[in-house]
Scaffold this active site. Sequence first.
Site, short mmCIF file in Angstrom:
data_model
loop_
_atom_site.label_atom_id
_atom_site.label_comp_id
_atom_site.label_asym_id
_atom_site.label_seq_id
_atom_site.Cartn_x
_atom_site.Cartn_y
_atom_site.Cartn_z
N GLU A 1 0.84 -1.21 0.00
CA GLU A 1 0.00 0.00 0.00
C GLU A 1 0.87 1.26 0.00
OE1 GLU A 1 -4.21 1.29 0.22
OE2 GLU A 1 -2.96 -0.22 -0.71
N ASN B 1 -10.02 -9.05 3.31
CA ASN B 1 -9.15 -10.13 3.74
C ASN B 1 -9.83 -11.03 4.78
OD1 ASN B 1 -6.65 -11.52 3.90
ND2 ASN B 1 -6.13 -10.39 5.76
N SER C 1 -6.79 -0.22 -0.51
CA SER C 1 -7.79 -0.01 0.52
C SER C 1 -7.91 1.45 0.93
CB SER C 1 -7.44 -0.85 1.76
OG SER C 1 -6.13 -0.57 2.20
N LYS D 1 3.03 1.63 -6.52
CA LYS D 1 1.93 1.25 -7.41
C LYS D 1 2.04 1.97 -8.76
CE LYS D 1 -1.45 0.23 -3.73
NZ LYS D 1 -1.58 -1.21 -3.90
N ASN E 1 -13.32 1.23 5.13
CA ASN E 1 -12.16 1.71 5.88
C ASN E 1 -12.33 3.15 6.36
OD1 ASN E 1 -10.59 -0.58 6.03
ND2 ASN E 1 -9.63 -0.24 4.05
N GLU F 1 -15.83 -3.83 -2.85
CA GLU F 1 -16.10 -2.42 -3.14
C GLU F 1 -15.66 -2.13 -4.57
OE1 GLU F 1 -15.83 -0.04 1.08
OE2 GLU F 1 -13.94 -0.51 0.09
N HIS G 1 -11.83 -3.44 -4.50
CA HIS G 1 -11.29 -3.65 -3.15
C HIS G 1 -11.91 -4.88 -2.53
CE1 HIS G 1 -10.84 -2.26 1.26
NE2 HIS G 1 -9.83 -3.03 0.90
#
Length: 245
Positions: A43, A94, A70, A48, A141, A103, A91
């Site tokens: 992340e 886990n 996320s 990315k 989140n 999502e 998304h």
Amino acid sequence: LGRAVEKGKLEQSDADAIRARITPTLEYSDLADCDLVIEAITEDLKTKLEMWRELDDIVKPEAYFATNTSSLPVSEQASATSRPERFLGLHFFNPPQMMPLLEVVQAEATGDDAARLGFDLGEKLGKTAVAAGDNRGFIVNRLLVPYMLDAMRAYEQGVGSIEDIDTGMKAGASHPMGPLALADFVGLDTLASIADVMHDAYGEERFAQPQSLRTLVEAGHYGRKSGRGFYDYSGERPVPVDPGD
């Protein structure tokens, strides 16, 4: 898959068939002919973006790209490619083979076809798909992270012990897992990164990292995956541990 077989939830033959459909590789070139590439790397936005720029030159132009981020903006990742209209957020939660939610994030440039692909994929996988705006943290989140961070602050302020906070939320709010055990499960390093992204975006103290989280991450205690976080996982059952110890 091994645990599912052990618990009698899956036949060994089915587990073997699933494994047979997975082809590991270390080469991006092996993704060249994929119709959909879903990213699930660390992340970190810079990492990315570097990956997407490299993949964009390799994967066929008609393919779709999706990020499993996320918390990071989908639009910023899409703009690093030549196909922003074919770029969306998917998304998964886990562990993705167990958790039902998906999502689907339609960024500003995401085309309707790409968004529809996300919902169609969710249906095919038996997921409950929801449309989420391209904001930091999306839906879950945005609500869940400050909850976990606030539980840490409550512990620091003496509201309750680690175990009592978790037990209280399980017994009093019917949560399957307490907030501190959940933070360990998510990964404290991952949670810290998400908190920083959301704090930078919203500037609200409820998204700031509590000191206990900083202490644990700096010590290399990331939760379940490292064997210690708010709990010690080295024994038969998790044991609460003060972050300062």
